[in-house]
Structure formats: structure tokens, C-alpha cells
Design a protein around this motif. Structure first.
Motif, PDB file in Angstrom:
ATOM      1  N   TYR A 247       0.829  -1.207   0.000  1.00  0.00           N
ATOM      2  CA  TYR A 247       0.000   0.000   0.000  1.00  0.00           C
ATOM      3  C   TYR A 247       0.867   1.263   0.000  1.00  0.00           C
ATOM      4  O   TYR A 247       1.847   1.365   0.733  1.00  0.00           O
ATOM      5  N   HIS A 248       0.494   2.225  -0.864  1.00  0.00           N
ATOM      6  CA  HIS A 248       1.169   3.521  -0.931  1.00  0.00           C
ATOM      7  C   HIS A 248       0.174   4.675  -0.825  1.00  0.00           C
ATOM      8  O   HIS A 248       0.468   5.786  -1.276  1.00  0.00           O
ATOM      9  N   GLY A 249      -1.006   4.435  -0.270  1.00  0.00           N
ATOM     10  CA  GLY A 249      -2.011   5.487  -0.242  1.00  0.00           C
ATOM     11  C   GLY A 249      -2.559   5.743  -1.636  1.00  0.00           C
ATOM     12  O   GLY A 249      -2.748   4.819  -2.433  1.00  0.00           O
ATOM     13  N   SER A 250      -2.774   7.003  -1.972  1.00  0.00           N
ATOM     14  CA  SER A 250      -3.364   7.343  -3.268  1.00  0.00           C
ATOM     15  C   SER A 250      -2.364   7.260  -4.411  1.00  0.00           C
ATOM     16  O   SER A 250      -2.744   7.414  -5.579  1.00  0.00           O
ATOM     17  N   ARG A 251      -1.095   6.980  -4.106  1.00  0.00           N
ATOM     18  CA  ARG A 251      -0.088   6.927  -5.172  1.00  0.00           C
ATOM     19  C   ARG A 251      -0.217   5.665  -6.020  1.00  0.00           C
ATOM     20  O   ARG A 251       0.258   5.620  -7.150  1.00  0.00           O
ATOM     21  N   LYS A 252      -0.839   4.618  -5.478  1.00  0.00           N
ATOM     22  CA  LYS A 252      -1.055   3.388  -6.231  1.00  0.00           C
ATOM     23  C   LYS A 252      -2.506   2.951  -6.060  1.00  0.00           C
ATOM     24  O   LYS A 252      -3.219   3.421  -5.177  1.00  0.00           O
ATOM     25  N   THR A 253      -2.927   2.021  -6.899  1.00  0.00           N
ATOM     26  CA  THR A 253      -4.326   1.587  -6.870  1.00  0.00           C
ATOM     27  C   THR A 253      -4.596   0.530  -5.804  1.00  0.00           C
ATOM     28  O   THR A 253      -5.750   0.272  -5.480  1.00  0.00           O
ATOM     29  N   CYS A 254      -3.561  -0.099  -5.263  1.00  0.00           N
ATOM     30  CA  CYS A 254      -3.790  -1.171  -4.287  1.00  0.00           C
ATOM     31  C   CYS A 254      -4.341  -0.598  -2.982  1.00  0.00           C
ATOM     32  O   CYS A 254      -4.051   0.532  -2.591  1.00  0.00           O
ATOM     33  N   ARG A 255      -5.127  -1.418  -2.296  1.00  0.00           N
ATOM     34  CA  ARG A 255      -5.748  -1.020  -1.041  1.00  0.00           C
ATOM     35  C   ARG A 255      -5.223  -1.890   0.088  1.00  0.00           C
ATOM     36  O   ARG A 255      -4.839  -3.040  -0.125  1.00  0.00           O
ATOM     37  N   LEU A 256      -5.206  -1.362   1.275  1.00  0.00           N
ATOM     38  CA  LEU A 256      -4.797  -2.150   2.432  1.00  0.00           C
ATOM     39  C   LEU A 256      -5.641  -3.409   2.530  1.00  0.00           C
ATOM     40  O   LEU A 256      -6.868  -3.360   2.415  1.00  0.00           O
ATOM     41  N   GLY A 257      -4.981  -4.542   2.710  1.00  0.00           N
ATOM     42  CA  GLY A 257      -5.690  -5.802   2.841  1.00  0.00           C
ATOM     43  C   GLY A 257      -6.050  -6.467   1.536  1.00  0.00           C
ATOM     44  O   GLY A 257      -6.691  -7.526   1.542  1.00  0.00           O
ATOM     45  N   ASP A 258      -5.614  -5.889   0.390  1.00  0.00           N
ATOM     46  CA  ASP A 258      -5.908  -6.549  -0.890  1.00  0.00           C
ATOM     47  C   ASP A 258      -5.300  -7.956  -0.919  1.00  0.00           C
ATOM     48  O   ASP A 258      -5.879  -8.876  -1.497  1.00  0.00           O
ATOM     49  N   TYR A 259      -4.125  -8.116  -0.346  1.00  0.00           N
ATOM     50  CA  TYR A 259      -3.490  -9.434  -0.193  1.00  0.00           C
ATOM     51  C   TYR A 259      -3.003  -9.533   1.246  1.00  0.00           C
ATOM     52  O   TYR A 259      -2.545  -8.543   1.822  1.00  0.00           O
ATOM     53  N   THR A 260      -3.117 -10.715   1.818  1.00  0.00           N
ATOM     54  CA  THR A 260      -2.796 -10.870   3.229  1.00  0.00           C
ATOM     55  C   THR A 260      -1.924 -12.105   3.466  1.00  0.00           C
ATOM     56  O   THR A 260      -1.759 -12.952   2.591  1.00  0.00           O
ATOM     57  N   THR A 261      -1.387 -12.170   4.677  1.00  0.00           N
ATOM     58  CA  THR A 261      -0.494 -13.251   5.091  1.00  0.00           C
ATOM     59  C   THR A 261      -1.228 -14.205   6.023  1.00  0.00           C
ATOM     60  O   THR A 261      -1.983 -13.771   6.900  1.00  0.00           O
ATOM     61  N   ASP A 262      -0.982 -15.489   5.839  1.00  0.00           N
ATOM     62  CA  ASP A 262      -1.596 -16.515   6.685  1.00  0.00           C
ATOM     63  C   ASP A 262      -1.174 -16.299   8.144  1.00  0.00           C
ATOM     64  O   ASP A 262       0.002 -16.050   8.426  1.00  0.00           O
ATOM     65  N   PRO A 263      -2.114 -16.392   9.087  1.00  0.00           N
ATOM     66  CA  PRO A 263      -1.762 -16.193  10.500  1.00  0.00           C
ATOM     67  C   PRO A 263      -0.658 -17.119  10.998  1.00  0.00           C
ATOM     68  O   PRO A 263       0.151 -16.724  11.854  1.00  0.00           O
ATOM     69  N   GLU A 264      -0.594 -18.354  10.481  1.00  0.00           N
ATOM     70  CA  GLU A 264       0.469 -19.258  10.921  1.00  0.00           C
ATOM     71  C   GLU A 264       1.833 -18.757  10.462  1.00  0.00           C
ATOM     72  O   GLU A 264       2.829 -18.885  11.196  1.00  0.00           O
ATOM     73  N   VAL A 265       1.907 -18.194   9.272  1.00  0.00           N
ATOM     74  CA  VAL A 265       3.168 -17.628   8.785  1.00  0.00           C
ATOM     75  C   VAL A 265       3.550 -16.409   9.629  1.00  0.00           C
ATOM     76  O   VAL A 265       4.716 -16.245  10.017  1.00  0.00           O
ATOM     77  N   TYR A 266       2.575 -15.571   9.914  1.00  0.00           N
ATOM     78  CA  TYR A 266       2.845 -14.418  10.775  1.00  0.00           C
ATOM     79  C   TYR A 266       3.359 -14.868  12.145  1.00  0.00           C
ATOM     80  O   TYR A 266       4.320 -14.303  12.676  1.00  0.00           O
ATOM     81  N   GLY A 267       2.745 -15.901  12.678  1.00  0.00           N
ATOM     82  CA  GLY A 267       3.203 -16.430  13.960  1.00  0.00           C
ATOM     83  C   GLY A 267       4.645 -16.906  13.896  1.00  0.00           C
ATOM     84  O   GLY A 267       5.430 -16.686  14.836  1.00  0.00           O
ATOM     85  N   GLU A 268       5.022 -17.539  12.790  1.00  0.00           N
ATOM     86  CA  GLU A 268       6.404 -18.009  12.634  1.00  0.00           C
ATOM     87  C   GLU A 268       7.368 -16.826  12.518  1.00  0.00           C
ATOM     88  O   GLU A 268       8.476 -16.872  13.071  1.00  0.00           O
ATOM     89  N   ILE A 269       6.956 -15.768  11.832  1.00  0.00           N
ATOM     90  CA  ILE A 269       7.795 -14.574  11.749  1.00  0.00           C
ATOM     91  C   ILE A 269       8.050 -14.006  13.136  1.00  0.00           C
ATOM     92  O   ILE A 269       9.190 -13.676  13.490  1.00  0.00           O
ATOM     93  N   THR A 270       7.020 -13.903  13.937  1.00  0.00           N
ATOM     94  CA  THR A 270       7.202 -13.358  15.283  1.00  0.00           C
ATOM     95  C   THR A 270       8.042 -14.286  16.151  1.00  0.00           C
ATOM     96  O   THR A 270       8.804 -13.819  17.005  1.00  0.00           O
ATOM     97  N   ARG A 271       7.941 -15.593  15.940  1.00  0.00           N
ATOM     98  CA  ARG A 271       8.758 -16.532  16.726  1.00  0.00           C
ATOM     99  C   ARG A 271      10.233 -16.425  16.367  1.00  0.00           C
ATOM    100  O   ARG A 271      11.104 -16.591  17.235  1.00  0.00           O
ATOM    101  N   ARG A 272      10.521 -16.143  15.105  1.00  0.00           N
ATOM    102  CA  ARG A 272      11.914 -16.054  14.675  1.00  0.00           C
ATOM    103  C   ARG A 272      12.573 -14.745  15.076  1.00  0.00           C
ATOM    104  O   ARG A 272      13.795 -14.654  15.123  1.00  0.00           O
ATOM    105  N   ALA A 273      11.785 -13.722  15.314  1.00  0.00           N
ATOM    106  CA  ALA A 273      12.334 -12.388  15.583  1.00  0.00           C
ATOM    107  C   ALA A 273      12.835 -12.265  17.015  1.00  0.00           C
ATOM    108  O   ALA A 273      12.233 -12.802  17.944  1.00  0.00           O
ATOM    109  N   ALA A 274      13.934 -11.521  17.148  1.00  0.00           N
ATOM    110  CA  ALA A 274      14.504 -11.298  18.477  1.00  0.00           C
ATOM    111  C   ALA A 274      14.906  -9.845  18.693  1.00  0.00           C
ATOM    112  O   ALA A 274      15.359  -9.487  19.772  1.00  0.00           O
ATOM    113  N   GLY A 275      14.738  -8.996  17.671  1.00  0.00           N
ATOM    114  CA  GLY A 275      15.202  -7.620  17.788  1.00  0.00           C
ATOM    115  C   GLY A 275      14.141  -6.642  18.242  1.00  0.00           C
ATOM    116  O   GLY A 275      14.435  -5.617  18.853  1.00  0.00           O
ATOM    117  N   ALA A 276      12.882  -6.940  17.959  1.00  0.00           N
ATOM    118  CA  ALA A 276      11.759  -6.088  18.360  1.00  0.00           C
ATOM    119  C   ALA A 276      10.517  -6.972  18.394  1.00  0.00           C
ATOM    120  O   ALA A 276      10.575  -8.156  18.057  1.00  0.00           O
TER     121      ALA A 276
END
Length: 288
Positions: A247-276
Motif C-alpha cells: 500500500y502507498h495510499g493514493s499513489r497506487k491503486t492497491c488497497r490495504l488488505g488486498d493481499y494478506t499473510t496466513d496467520p500461521e506464517v505471521y506467527g512463525e515470523i514473530t517466533r523467529r524475531a529477536a530484535g523487536a
């Protein structure tokens, strides 16, 4: 659970302020949104402060990289923003954006386009200046009908008539730096052929061996066949698969949430992270 892990604000080349972007994400029914401005973390504090109850903000960044002359973008999530080596490199990339933009403006003027630094600076409005700001200037001047139409060999595409290089990271170094800062790396829109040349799949395999965590598969610049191919490649290489609006606001045609990430993948990203860590909203800034 609706998760969008790629969005830009006025801290780089989006048209929404970080707070406006967060409010738009909540209005779009998202549960999680990542702020991934180009080569900067300047919008993080404002976005986190604006997060409303029920919306989690993921601090991120989109790093400009180049491999064998091909431009590419590396999404970084949940890294330590104070880690000195990564901070130094992102500042080098960010600071080189201004002279690069000025060089492209000079080339455009040489092509007879009456664009000025003052116009582009106004459009950037204090954000990290990039090609989309120059593209917006071309739209204002009637040179091209849309921002996307400026990203062609005639104008601003890689190698185009008005293209100029900037300092960019080697993607293997980007993966190393982000991982050393406790973060997670995802190769953004790896097969977006409309933007220019793409790195070969052999390079993605090499990046996976070097620690790349995932690839952004579900994206507006990938057709169905490309998504299927990339999903298969990710499976073969053991990479996470994400989906995002970019998403870039009005600069592009895409809208927030047009494509999304599977919650299990998001969970794995958070499990791997250690910096924030992701920051759940606690009411936030509800000003219009």
C-alpha cells in the motif's frame, strides 16, 4: 485474522502519514499491519502511538538492494532499530536518495521535461525521496497518465532514459545485517516483471541458503501462474510465503488488505524475531 505485512507512509513514498495509515488499516478491518517504509524507520513511533485497540503494528522496513545489476527489495521485520551496523547501512541508502533524485531530475530536464527539485521536494513532503515522487511530478506535468506509467524504459525504470543509480545493499549482506539485528527477512515481489528485470530463481535459492526467511508471493504484481510457481519454489526451499498489499495510499491503486499473510506464517515470523516485537494497539490516536 487479517494481516498485511507491506505498507508505506509519508516517511518514504506513501501518501498517508504513519498515523493515517494505521487508522486506514483499522478501518479496512485489518488485525495486523506492518509499516515498511523504504530504508527508514522514521515512521515507527507515530504509527505505534496511533494504533487503536484491536490492531497490532509490526515495525519493519523495505531495504533497497541490487544483485548483478538488478534492483530488488528486501522486507525486514522486527529488527533492533538501534543496531549500529544495520542503522549505518540504511542511513547510507536513505541519504543517497536525494542526490540520486537530483540526477534523475537533471536527466528529465535534458529530455525536455520541465520538472524541478522544488516540485519533487514538495511532493515528498519531508519523506525519504524516491522514484514514485518523481513519477508523481511527471503525472502532475501531464507527461504520463499514472505513476505506474512512469516506470518504463522511456522514463524511470531500471536502465531507463532518466534512471540514475543510488547506493544499494547486496541482498546477501542485507540478510546478514537484518538477522544480526534480530530481524526476519522476506524478498519483496520477487517476480514483478512489470518493474523491470528480476533476479533468477537460482539467486533466491542462494539467498535461502544464506538465511532468507521468506518470499512475498501474493502481491498485485504477480499473476496467478506466477504465484503458483513462487509458492512451489518456496516449498522446495523451505521459505515462508507472505501476502501483502504494498500500500502507498493514493499513489497506487492497491488497497490495504488486498493481499494478506496466513496467520500461521505471521506467527512463525514473530517466533523467529529477536530484535523487536509487534505492538498491540491500546487505544491510540483517534484524531481524524
Amino acid at each position: 485474522m487479517r494481516i498485511d505485512l507491506h505498507a508505506h507512509s509519508t516517511a518514504s513514498d506513501g501518501t498517508d502519514t504513519p498515523a493515517e495509515l494505521v487508522r486506514a488499516a483499522a478501518a479496512a478491518g485489518l488485525d495486523v499491519v506492518a509499516l515498511t517504509d523504504h530504508d527508514t524507520v522514521a515512521g515507527h513511533a507515530e504509527a505505534i502511538a496511533a494504533a487503536t485497540a484491536g490492531l497490532t503494528v509490526v515495525p519493519g522496513m523495505e531495504l533497497s538492494c541490487r544483485l548483478d545489476g538488478i534492483g530488488m527489495h528486501m522486507l525486514a521485520y522486527l529488527f533492533d532499530p538501534e543496531e549500529p551496523e544495520l542503522a549505518r547501512e540504511r542511513e547510507l541508502v536513505r541519504d543517497d536518495r536525494t542526490p540520486r533524485a537530483q540526477a534523475m531530475i537533471a536527466k528529465l530536464r535534458g529530455l525536455g521535461v520541465d520538472v524541478t527539485w522544488e516540485q519533487v521536494s514538495r511532493i515528498a513532503a519531508g519523506g525519504s525521496v524516491g522514484r514514485p515522487h518523481i513519477a508523481t511530478a511527471l503525472v502532475e506535468l501531464g507527461v504520463v497518465p499514472t505513476v505506474s506509467d512512469a516506470f518504463t524504459p522511456d522514463w524511470l525504470a531500471d536502465g531507463g532514459r532518466a534512471y540514475a543509480e543510488k547506493h544499494e545493499l547486496d541482498p546477501f549482506e542485507a540478510v546478514r545485517l537484518v538477522k544480526a539485528a534480530g530481524g526476519v527477512t522476506v524478498f519483496a515481489h520477487p517476480a514483478a516483471v512489470k518493474r523491470g528485470r528480476c533476479v533468477p530463481e537460482s539467486a533466491i535459492a542462494e539467498l535461502a541458503a544464506a538465511g532468507l526467511d521468506g518470499i512475498e508471493v501474493d502481491h498485485m504484481d504477480h499473476d496467478d501462474a506466477t504465484r503458483a510457481r513462487l509458492r512451489g519454489l518456496a516449498g522446495d526451499l523451505g521459505l515462508l510465503v507472505t501476502g501483502s498489499s504494498d500500500y502507498h495510499g493514493s499513489r497506487k491503486t492497491c488497497r490495504l488488505g488486498d493481499y494478506t499473510t496466513d496467520p500461521e506464517v505471521y506467527g512463525e515470523i514473530t517466533r523467529r524475531a529477536a530484535g523487536a516485537f509487534p505492538v498491540p494497539g491500546a487505544g491510540g490516536d483517534t484524531r481524524a
